[in-house]
Design a protein around this motif. Structure first.
Motif, PDB file in Angstrom:
ATOM      1  N   ALA A 229       0.850  -1.185   0.000  1.00  0.00           N
ATOM      2  CA  ALA A 229       0.000   0.000   0.000  1.00  0.00           C
ATOM      3  C   ALA A 229       0.886   1.235   0.000  1.00  0.00           C
ATOM      4  O   ALA A 229       2.048   1.185   0.418  1.00  0.00           O
ATOM      5  CB  ALA A 229      -0.914   0.015   1.230  1.00  0.00           C
ATOM      6  N   PRO A 230       0.338   2.393  -0.458  1.00  0.00           N
ATOM      7  CA  PRO A 230       1.077   3.653  -0.313  1.00  0.00           C
ATOM      8  C   PRO A 230       1.065   4.092   1.148  1.00  0.00           C
ATOM      9  O   PRO A 230       0.303   3.549   1.964  1.00  0.00           O
ATOM     10  CB  PRO A 230       0.284   4.620  -1.200  1.00  0.00           C
ATOM     11  CG  PRO A 230      -1.088   4.060  -1.230  1.00  0.00           C
ATOM     12  CD  PRO A 230      -0.939   2.569  -1.149  1.00  0.00           C
ATOM     13  N   PRO A 231       1.887   5.077   1.521  1.00  0.00           N
ATOM     14  CA  PRO A 231       1.969   5.487   2.929  1.00  0.00           C
ATOM     15  C   PRO A 231       0.631   5.891   3.540  1.00  0.00           C
ATOM     16  O   PRO A 231       0.383   5.596   4.721  1.00  0.00           O
ATOM     17  CB  PRO A 231       2.945   6.670   2.892  1.00  0.00           C
ATOM     18  CG  PRO A 231       3.838   6.366   1.728  1.00  0.00           C
ATOM     19  CD  PRO A 231       2.935   5.737   0.706  1.00  0.00           C
ATOM     20  N   ASP A 232      -0.252   6.552   2.768  1.00  0.00           N
ATOM     21  CA  ASP A 232      -1.530   6.971   3.354  1.00  0.00           C
ATOM     22  C   ASP A 232      -2.482   5.802   3.569  1.00  0.00           C
ATOM     23  O   ASP A 232      -3.532   5.954   4.212  1.00  0.00           O
ATOM     24  CB  ASP A 232      -2.190   8.064   2.528  1.00  0.00           C
ATOM     25  CG  ASP A 232      -2.488   7.639   1.090  1.00  0.00           C
ATOM     26  OD1 ASP A 232      -2.270   6.460   0.746  1.00  0.00           O
ATOM     27  OD2 ASP A 232      -2.934   8.498   0.296  1.00  0.00           O
ATOM     28  N   GLY A 233      -2.130   4.622   3.050  1.00  0.00           N
ATOM     29  CA  GLY A 233      -2.946   3.432   3.289  1.00  0.00           C
ATOM     30  C   GLY A 233      -2.289   2.453   4.240  1.00  0.00           C
ATOM     31  O   GLY A 233      -2.799   1.336   4.444  1.00  0.00           O
ATOM     32  N   LEU A 237      -3.766  -1.043   5.909  1.00  0.00           N
ATOM     33  CA  LEU A 237      -3.115  -2.289   5.493  1.00  0.00           C
ATOM     34  C   LEU A 237      -2.699  -3.108   6.704  1.00  0.00           C
ATOM     35  O   LEU A 237      -2.982  -4.312   6.794  1.00  0.00           O
ATOM     36  CB  LEU A 237      -1.899  -1.964   4.631  1.00  0.00           C
ATOM     37  CG  LEU A 237      -1.048  -3.151   4.163  1.00  0.00           C
ATOM     38  CD1 LEU A 237      -1.798  -3.969   3.116  1.00  0.00           C
ATOM     39  CD2 LEU A 237       0.289  -2.662   3.596  1.00  0.00           C
ATOM     40  N   VAL A 238      -2.037  -2.459   7.668  1.00  0.00           N
ATOM     41  CA  VAL A 238      -1.556  -3.164   8.858  1.00  0.00           C
ATOM     42  C   VAL A 238      -2.733  -3.587   9.733  1.00  0.00           C
ATOM     43  O   VAL A 238      -2.758  -4.711  10.259  1.00  0.00           O
ATOM     44  CB  VAL A 238      -0.575  -2.279   9.641  1.00  0.00           C
ATOM     45  CG1 VAL A 238      -0.230  -2.925  10.982  1.00  0.00           C
ATOM     46  CG2 VAL A 238       0.688  -2.039   8.826  1.00  0.00           C
ATOM     47  N   GLY A 239      -3.717  -2.717   9.879  1.00  0.00           N
ATOM     48  CA  GLY A 239      -4.862  -3.056  10.709  1.00  0.00           C
ATOM     49  C   GLY A 239      -5.618  -4.260  10.178  1.00  0.00           C
ATOM     50  O   GLY A 239      -5.992  -5.168  10.943  1.00  0.00           O
ATOM     51  N   ASP A 240      -5.838  -4.310   8.875  1.00  0.00           N
ATOM     52  CA  ASP A 240      -6.549  -5.442   8.280  1.00  0.00           C
ATOM     53  C   ASP A 240      -5.767  -6.735   8.426  1.00  0.00           C
ATOM     54  O   ASP A 240      -6.353  -7.812   8.648  1.00  0.00           O
ATOM     55  CB  ASP A 240      -6.825  -5.169   6.805  1.00  0.00           C
ATOM     56  CG  ASP A 240      -7.837  -4.053   6.587  1.00  0.00           C
ATOM     57  OD1 ASP A 240      -8.547  -3.694   7.554  1.00  0.00           O
ATOM     58  OD2 ASP A 240      -7.915  -3.526   5.452  1.00  0.00           O
TER      59      ASP A 240
END
Length: 376
Positions: A229-233, A237-240
């Protein structure tokens, strides 16, 4: 490189740092190996972010005003610390002539508290060949014979050229501990970050995540089995991937202040953050969160030849990690500035440029092509 052992007084071309954006192809003496040293005929040298920093903003680590206390060298110095080549001469007989080796570039004094504990990278007066001493952007370089890691013959030079950056990834994750089933997030999908993701997968991580603003690098990360994912995502990404807990291990490889600040926020309570990138002085991290979450924050730099470099060579030899998708170009020594340094500065999609200092061959057995544009 031509099969002839260099004689005393022979000369060679070498790419030396004289100042910011001042790299010169000089004629210098071929190093004369003495007892305990090996003369390596250089096949490939990788260019990395440290080299680029010295090229654009140096001297950062290169001694310019005064000679280095261990190497007794000051600028101009031969750049290049990601080196693979063949043994041209080894007076002590520790290595056979013609063997392909990765020379050790991290040199400690051998006398201090850290060197006594096999931590040469922490030696207060330590040197790195290619920065504080002459490196591999030349036809030949000298190194310590006992600390050169032999590369099996079936590993081609273009793959072996990744041994040094791969060893950086090996060391960083070795500090993180057991990765079995872990969620590992890598911030920065450059060469080091992508190799870190690959090593994490090879060591049994359950989920590997990569964060980078460049789409082509995210696609490469996916090719290594990572979700990207890009930095704003990154938080989503980590939470999911972690059911909202945060990553077990976060490895910061970009060296940018925003990523360094974000790293502890992406790690779970009790998780581990390994800092590999080197952001500018004064970069801060969320200390209050680190304390409140009882996180471990570790630094990791360089590698140790018999622990990290040997492990990296083994990963390449077994085919566990294939670095070929990261190879952007192989260029001649005389084209290293335009086809290497300048390309890496202007082309965000470029990852690893290898320099072939002598009469070497490019992938597939074709001659190494000259850069298409004239040198500046």
């Amino acid at each position: 490189m031509d099969g002839r052992t260099p004689a005393a007084g022979d000369t060679m071309p070498a790419l030396r740092w004289h100042g910011p954006r001042d790299l010169r192809l000089d004629t210098v003496a071929v190093p004369e190996p003495g007892p305990g040293t090996v003369l390596v005929a250089v096949e490939r040298v990788g260019l990395c972010g440290t080299d680029l920093e010295e090229y654009t903003d140096g001297p950062v680590q290169i001694p310019a005003a005064a000679a280095h206390p261990l190497s007794d060298r000051r600028a101009p110095v031969v750049l290049g610390h990601e080196v693979v080549g063949r043994v041209a001469a080894c007076p002590g007989g520790e290595l056979r002539t013609g063997a392909r080796v990765v020379p050790d570039v991290v040199v400690g004094c051998g006398r201090c508290w850290w060197c006594g504990r096999h931590q040469p990278g922490l030696c207060p007066t330590g040197a790195v060949r290619g920065l504080q001493d002459d490196g591999g952007l030349a036809h030949y370089m000298a190194a310590d014979a006992a600390r050169a890691v032999e590369v099996p013959e079936h590993v081609p030079a273009d793959a072996a050229g990744f041994a040094e950056p791969l060893s950086v990834a090996v060391r960083a994750l070795r500090k993180a501990g057991d990765l079995s089933g872990a969620c590992v997030a890598v911030l920065g999908a450059g060469t080091i970050g992508l190799l870190t993701a690959a090593v994490a997968a090879a060591r049994g991580a359950g989920r590997v995540l990569a964060v980078d603003p460049v789409a082509t690098r995210r696609r490469l990360a996916e090719g290594f089995g990572a979700a990207a994912a890009p930095p704003d995502g990154a938080a989503d990404l980590v939470g999911d991937a972690s059911c909202g807990r945060g990553a077990d291990v976060v490895v910061e490889c970009s060296g940018t202040p925003p990523a360094a600040a974000q790293a502890p926020l992406l790690a779970r309570r009790g998780g581990t953050v390994v800092l590999v990138g080197t952001p500018p002085p004064g970069t801060g991290i969320a200390v209050r969160e680190v304390v409140a979450r009882e996180q471990r924050v570790l630094g990791s730099v360089a590698h140790i030849w018999d622990e990290d470099t040997a492990a990296a060579v083994a990963l390449l030899s077994r085919g566990t990690i294939d670095p070929s998708p990261l190879l952007s170009a192989v260029v001649r020594l005389e084209d290293a500035v335009h086809g290497g340094f300048e390309r890496l500065l202007r082309d965000r999609d470029a990852l690893k440029v290898l320099v072939a200092p002598g009469p070497a061959e490019a992938p597939g057995g074709a001659p190494v092509p000259a850069a298409p544009s004239p040198r500046p």
